[in-house]
Structures are given as structure tokens and as C-alpha cells.
Scaffold this motif. Structure first.
Motif, mmCIF file in Angstrom:
data_model
loop_
_atom_site.group_PDB
_atom_site.id
_atom_site.type_symbol
_atom_site.label_atom_id
_atom_site.label_comp_id
_atom_site.label_asym_id
_atom_site.label_seq_id
_atom_site.Cartn_x
_atom_site.Cartn_y
_atom_site.Cartn_z
ATOM 1 N N LEU A 2 0.805 -1.216 0.000
ATOM 2 C CA LEU A 2 0.000 0.000 0.000
ATOM 3 C C LEU A 2 0.840 1.269 0.000
ATOM 4 O O LEU A 2 0.441 2.283 -0.568
ATOM 5 C CB LEU A 2 -0.955 0.007 1.190
ATOM 6 N N LYS A 3 2.013 1.225 0.596
ATOM 7 C CA LYS A 3 2.862 2.418 0.607
ATOM 8 C C LYS A 3 3.246 2.825 -0.818
ATOM 9 O O LYS A 3 3.416 4.014 -1.111
ATOM 10 C CB LYS A 3 4.115 2.180 1.448
ATOM 11 N N PHE A 4 3.361 1.840 -1.727
ATOM 12 C CA PHE A 4 3.652 2.146 -3.133
ATOM 13 C C PHE A 4 2.398 2.646 -3.851
ATOM 14 O O PHE A 4 2.473 3.521 -4.719
ATOM 15 C CB PHE A 4 4.218 0.913 -3.842
ATOM 16 N N ALA A 5 1.239 2.088 -3.472
ATOM 17 C CA ALA A 5 -0.022 2.525 -4.084
ATOM 18 C C ALA A 5 -0.339 3.973 -3.731
ATOM 19 O O ALA A 5 -1.033 4.664 -4.472
ATOM 20 C CB ALA A 5 -1.165 1.619 -3.644
ATOM 21 N N GLU A 6 0.183 4.449 -2.607
ATOM 22 C CA GLU A 6 -0.098 5.811 -2.167
ATOM 23 C C GLU A 6 0.671 6.861 -2.962
ATOM 24 O O GLU A 6 0.290 8.030 -2.972
ATOM 25 C CB GLU A 6 0.227 5.944 -0.675
ATOM 26 N N VAL A 7 1.761 6.451 -3.636
ATOM 27 C CA VAL A 7 2.581 7.435 -4.356
ATOM 28 C C VAL A 7 2.594 7.209 -5.867
ATOM 29 O O VAL A 7 3.158 8.017 -6.612
ATOM 30 C CB VAL A 7 4.044 7.428 -3.842
ATOM 31 N N SER A 8 1.982 6.120 -6.351
ATOM 32 C CA SER A 8 2.092 5.750 -7.765
ATOM 33 C C SER A 8 0.796 6.046 -8.517
ATOM 34 O O SER A 8 -0.292 6.037 -7.941
ATOM 35 C CB SER A 8 2.442 4.270 -7.902
ATOM 36 N N ASP A 9 0.936 6.275 -9.811
ATOM 37 C CA ASP A 9 -0.208 6.561 -10.675
ATOM 38 C C ASP A 9 -0.601 5.361 -11.529
ATOM 39 O O ASP A 9 -1.765 5.172 -11.848
ATOM 40 C CB ASP A 9 0.129 7.736 -11.593
ATOM 41 N N ILE A 10 0.382 4.554 -11.936
ATOM 42 C CA ILE A 10 0.148 3.377 -12.767
ATOM 43 C C ILE A 10 0.804 2.174 -12.112
ATOM 44 O O ILE A 10 1.947 2.254 -11.635
ATOM 45 C CB ILE A 10 0.728 3.559 -14.185
ATOM 46 N N LEU A 11 0.094 1.063 -12.080
ATOM 47 C CA LEU A 11 0.659 -0.219 -11.646
ATOM 48 C C LEU A 11 0.721 -1.152 -12.839
ATOM 49 O O LEU A 11 -0.280 -1.360 -13.522
ATOM 50 C CB LEU A 11 -0.204 -0.850 -10.550
ATOM 51 N N MET A 12 1.917 -1.682 -13.104
ATOM 52 C CA MET A 12 2.085 -2.723 -14.115
ATOM 53 C C MET A 12 2.490 -3.994 -13.385
ATOM 54 O O MET A 12 3.621 -4.130 -12.911
ATOM 55 C CB MET A 12 3.124 -2.301 -15.158
ATOM 56 N N ALA A 13 1.529 -4.921 -13.261
ATOM 57 C CA ALA A 13 1.727 -6.132 -12.462
ATOM 58 C C ALA A 13 2.255 -7.253 -13.343
ATOM 59 O O ALA A 13 1.544 -7.744 -14.216
ATOM 60 C CB ALA A 13 0.416 -6.543 -11.799
ATOM 61 N N ALA A 14 3.511 -7.639 -13.102
ATOM 62 C CA ALA A 14 4.167 -8.618 -13.973
ATOM 63 C C ALA A 14 4.816 -9.736 -13.179
ATOM 64 O O ALA A 14 5.710 -10.420 -13.673
ATOM 65 C CB ALA A 14 5.217 -7.905 -14.839
ATOM 66 N N SER A 15 4.378 -9.940 -11.957
ATOM 67 C CA SER A 15 5.002 -10.933 -11.085
ATOM 68 C C SER A 15 4.126 -12.176 -10.956
ATOM 69 O O SER A 15 2.915 -12.074 -10.735
ATOM 70 C CB SER A 15 5.233 -10.330 -9.698
ATOM 71 N N TYR A 16 4.756 -13.352 -11.064
ATOM 72 C CA TYR A 16 4.032 -14.613 -10.836
ATOM 73 C C TYR A 16 3.448 -14.605 -9.434
ATOM 74 O O TYR A 16 4.083 -14.141 -8.482
ATOM 75 C CB TYR A 16 4.996 -15.791 -11.005
ATOM 76 N N TRP A 17 2.234 -15.134 -9.297
ATOM 77 C CA TRP A 17 1.568 -15.136 -7.997
ATOM 78 C C TRP A 17 1.146 -16.545 -7.603
ATOM 79 O O TRP A 17 0.514 -17.261 -8.372
ATOM 80 C CB TRP A 17 0.337 -14.227 -8.032
ATOM 81 N N ASP A 18 1.525 -16.934 -6.390
ATOM 82 C CA ASP A 18 1.108 -18.203 -5.804
ATOM 83 C C ASP A 18 -0.208 -17.963 -5.073
ATOM 84 O O ASP A 18 -0.309 -17.029 -4.266
ATOM 85 C CB ASP A 18 2.183 -18.690 -4.825
ATOM 86 N N PRO A 19 -1.249 -18.766 -5.344
ATOM 87 C CA PRO A 19 -2.538 -18.551 -4.669
ATOM 88 C C PRO A 19 -2.452 -18.565 -3.147
ATOM 89 O O PRO A 19 -3.342 -18.042 -2.470
ATOM 90 C CB PRO A 19 -3.400 -19.723 -5.182
ATOM 91 N N LYS A 20 -1.381 -19.155 -2.605
ATOM 92 C CA LYS A 20 -1.224 -19.176 -1.146
ATOM 93 C C LYS A 20 -0.613 -17.876 -0.625
ATOM 94 O O LYS A 20 -0.564 -17.639 0.576
ATOM 95 C CB LYS A 20 -0.365 -20.374 -0.724
ATOM 96 N N ALA A 21 -0.124 -17.039 -1.534
ATOM 97 C CA ALA A 21 0.480 -15.769 -1.139
ATOM 98 C C ALA A 21 -0.598 -14.715 -0.927
ATOM 99 O O ALA A 21 -1.688 -14.797 -1.501
ATOM 100 C CB ALA A 21 1.467 -15.302 -2.205
ATOM 101 N N PRO A 22 -0.317 -13.702 -0.095
ATOM 102 C CA PRO A 22 -1.315 -12.631 0.098
ATOM 103 C C PRO A 22 -1.484 -11.782 -1.148
ATOM 104 O O PRO A 22 -0.580 -11.689 -1.987
ATOM 105 C CB PRO A 22 -0.709 -11.805 1.246
#
Length: 403
Positions: free
Chosen positions: A254-274
Motif C-alpha cells: 500500500l505504501k507504493f499505491a499511495e505514491v504511484s499513478d500506474i501499476l504494471m503487475a508482472a510478477s508470478y503469484w502463488d494462490p497461497k500468497a497474500p
């Protein structure tokens, strides 16, 4: 061995292919007597039937005589030919509910299924992937969306560009104010994103700089998981532990969401991860992100606003920050615009096919010629209608009738 390139059957049909015409010509000559190649006629493929024919490749209407059938995206269950060997991206290894019926039909039809996603070398690294092109197109689409939302510039859609060269010319139109872009992911996809941002001259800064400094120019920062996940107990981070026991960690994004305008999500995600954040977080005045290019495209996955996929024809939907309802693209000035196309490389299909085909030539075809291949064995999900030992964990998944 007779190898057939199948016509993509999903709707909308994907334009990519496993090989270009020139690559099949090269393979046919190199492995003459061992491998022969055929192409199922398709009006949608980025390379026309005529382009294959000009390279001496036989184009056929019925591909069922081939031993190995190669595609790209999931084959619709109704189009599966019994007792055959297929290779394509099945999107079943994470127990994706939308493809349970596909895997059930594969087992029912006595099919052997190899999945590109689990073709890995002895060190566990993937050997074939479209990730780089997903990153390139995803980043471009994120910029396209920001241009539309802000009204600052207007890019041609990636799918309307003939190839990467034309897309590069479009990028010359990008004029950004001093915004901040946050990128998650350091693998193939993340590198594709970074290539585009570098190309348009956006300066890369460190995560702490992004958080703490003001800039009079657009900047981006690429985050590894260490930057936005922390252990629940003491706030620490251990890479091996995180990838083994992601449930021991919580998001600190969230600290990054508070200062950023665009998010480019390119990271593999494990369903067990938050998840990176909760849907409720977007209603906060401090949540500054207004455009999300979710290149990972996990529905209800790491990015809560990705409630459904989008398509090449309808690439954007908005999420209302207060009601969390889905709106039409750019429906409100302060809503969050989401790009979640699940087959991004098909928007630059000729480039993506050539790159993928080169990977197959170097890493897959040699394994086919071996009498025994551990790499192919480990990538085989089903064999003649049964789950293999590697994927026996999918047993409950395929026997369940409800989500």
C-alpha cells in the motif's frame, strides 16, 4: 513423427502459432526423415496458409493423422481428438476452475497432454514462454490506457500494429507528466515491461526513491517481492522461505499505491500468497493508482480489481472506488481502469511466434528426438488418459463437479 500445428479454437481465436513458416522449413530440412510438419488451415493465424505453402509446408484441412498436435492456447474440449498427444498451454496446473472441464475431457478421451508451462531444464527454469512479449504488450497497453484516461496522447492499439517496429513508432507519441509507475516482477514479463519504459525514456529509480522523493519527470521502479512482502511475525524476508511458505507473509504494497499513478503487475503469484492489497483499500483517498495493467491476469488473484479478464476487442473495464462495481471503460474520472487481457502476446503475434518458435527449436525439438526425455516426462500432465505422478495432486480437481 508427424507433427501438426492446429488451428486455434478458442473464441476469440489466438493469432499466434508455435512456429513461423521459415522455422518449419528449417526444421523440415534439418530433421528430414525423422520429423515431418503439417499445418491445419486457419483464417485467423498471423501467418497465412499461403505463407506456409510458399515455404514448402503442407497445409491440410484435417490434422488428425498427425502424432503430435501443437497449439498455443487451450483447445476447446469439443475439438479434442481422442487418443492423441497434444502440447499447449492448458492453464490447469493451478487448478483453474474455468479449465476443469477441459482436463476432464482430456482424461476421458485418452489423451496425452504436455504443457509448455512446465517445460523446465534441470535447474527448474522454464525453457519456453511468451512472457517477454506479454510484458512488452502489457506495458504498451498500460500506456495506451493512461493516454485514453488522461487525454494527453492517443496511441494506436497494439493489435493494429503489424509488428514491433510499427509499435515502436507509436511509442514516440507518448508524452507523460511527472507521474510514478510501479512495476512488480523481475522475470521475463517484468523485463518486457522495462524494455518499453526504457524505450520511451522513463527514468528508473529505486523503490525508496519512488516512495520518498519528488520528481519533475516521469519515473518507474521495478519491485522484487522483497520490497512489498514481509514476514508476519517479525517483518523480515527470506526469499526461499517466501516461495516455499508464502502464507507466512503479508503484503506491504500500500505504501507504493499511495505514491504511484500506474501499476504494471508482472510478477508470478502463488494462490497461497497474500494479495497486494484489499479491494476496500481502493476507496481510500490515499490510494493514488488510477490505471492497472494486470499482465499476470489472475482472476481474483494478486490484484483484487482483476475480477474478470478483458479481451483484445474490449481491453479495459473500470472499478468504482466506492461501490467496487464494474463500470464501462473510463466510466468515471476517479475510477480505476483495469487492463487484464489474458493473451497479450497475440497482439504482436508475428514477433511473439518467431521468438517462441526459436525457443522450441532450441529446447523442445531436441527432447522429442530422445528415446527418453526426463524434461518431457516432467512436463506431461496426462498420459493416455491418466494423470501422471507429477500431477497426481490434480486428482481432486478433476473429480470435483463444483467450484
Amino acid at each position: 513423427m508427424k507433427i501438426g500445428l492446429i488451428k486455434e479454437g478458442k473464441n476469440l481465436p489466438d493469432k499466434r502459432a508455435p512456429f513461423t513458416p521459415k522455422q518449419l522449413s528449417y526444421l523440415s530440412e534439418k530433421y528430414q526423415g525423422s520429423l515431418s510438419f503439417y499445418v491445419e488451415s486457419s483464417p485467423f493465424r498471423c501467418f497465412s496458409d499461403e505463407e506456409y505453402i510458399q515455404e514448402g509446408i503442407e497445409v491440410v484441412g484435417d490434422i488428425s493423422f498427425c502424432d503430435l498436435l501443437m497449439g498455443v492456447k487451450e483447445v476447446p474440449a469439443s475439438q479434442l481428438i481422442p487418443d492423441k498427444t497434444y502440447i499447449f498451454f492448458s492453464h490447469t496446473i493451478k487448478e483453474q476452475a474455468q479449465n476443469r472441464g477441459l482436463l476432464q475431457e482430456i482424461l476421458k478421451k485418452n489423451i496425452t497432454l504436455i504443457d509448455y508451462e512446465v517445460l523446465k531444464d534441470e535447474n527448474g527454469n522454464r525453457t519456453v514462454a511468451f512472457g517477454h512479449w506479454a510484458g512488452i504488450v502489457g506495458a504498451y497497453n498500460g500506456l495506451w490506457a493512461y493516454g485514453k484516461k488522461s487525454g494527453l496522447f492517443d496511441l494506436k492499439r497494439a493489435l493494429d500494429c503489424f509488428d514491433k517496429e510499427e509499435l515502436d513508432q507509436e511509442l514516440l507519441k507518448v508524452q507523460l507528466p511527472p507521474i510514478k509507475i510501479v512495476v512488480t516482477g523481475t522475470g521475463r514479463v517484468g523485463k518486457g515491461v522495462e524494455e518499453i519504459l526504457d524505450q520511451i525514456g522513463i527514468r528508473k529509480v529505486g523503490p525508496k526513491e519512488l516512495l520518498l522523493q519528488y520528481f519533475d519527470e516521469p519515473v518507474f521502479s521495478k519491485l522484487s517481492t522483497e520490497e512489498y512482502y514481509r514476514r508476519k511475525t517479525d517483518g523480515g524476508y527470506d526469499r526461499e522461505e517466501f516461495y516455499t511458505f508464502p502464507d507466512k507473509y503479508e503484503s506491504h504494497f500500500l505504501k507504493f499505491a499511495e505514491v504511484s499513478d500506474i501499476l504494471m503487475a508482472a510478477s508470478y503469484w502463488d494462490p497461497k500468497a497474500p494479495k497486494l492489497f484489499d479491494m476496500e483499500d481502493i476507496s481510500s483517498d490515499e490510494f493514488s493508482i488510477s490505471v492497472i495493467a494486470d499482465i499476470t491476469c489472475d482472476i481474483n488473484g494478486s490484484i483484487p480489481t482483476t475480477v474478470r479478464t478483458t479481451s483484445t476487442l474490449s481491453p479495459i473495464y473500470d472499478i468504482d472506488r466506492d461501490t467496487f462495481q464494474v463500470l464501462s471503460a473510463f466510466g468515471k474520472q476517479n475510477s480505476i481502469s483495469v487492463m487484464a487481457i489474458d493473451n497479450l502476446p497475440t497482439e504482436l503475434p508475428r514477433n511473439a511466434t518467431e521468438d517462441f518458435g526459436n525457443q522450441l527449436i532450441g529446447n523442445f525439438i531436441p527432447e522429442l528426438l530422445k528415446e527418453e526425455s526426463r524434461i518431457l516426462d516432467r512436463a506431461t500432465i496426462t498420459k493416455k488418459g491418466d494423470l501422471t505422478i507429477e500431477f497426481i495432486y490434480l486428482k481432486d480437481y478433476v473429480t470435483t463437479t463444483e467450484d
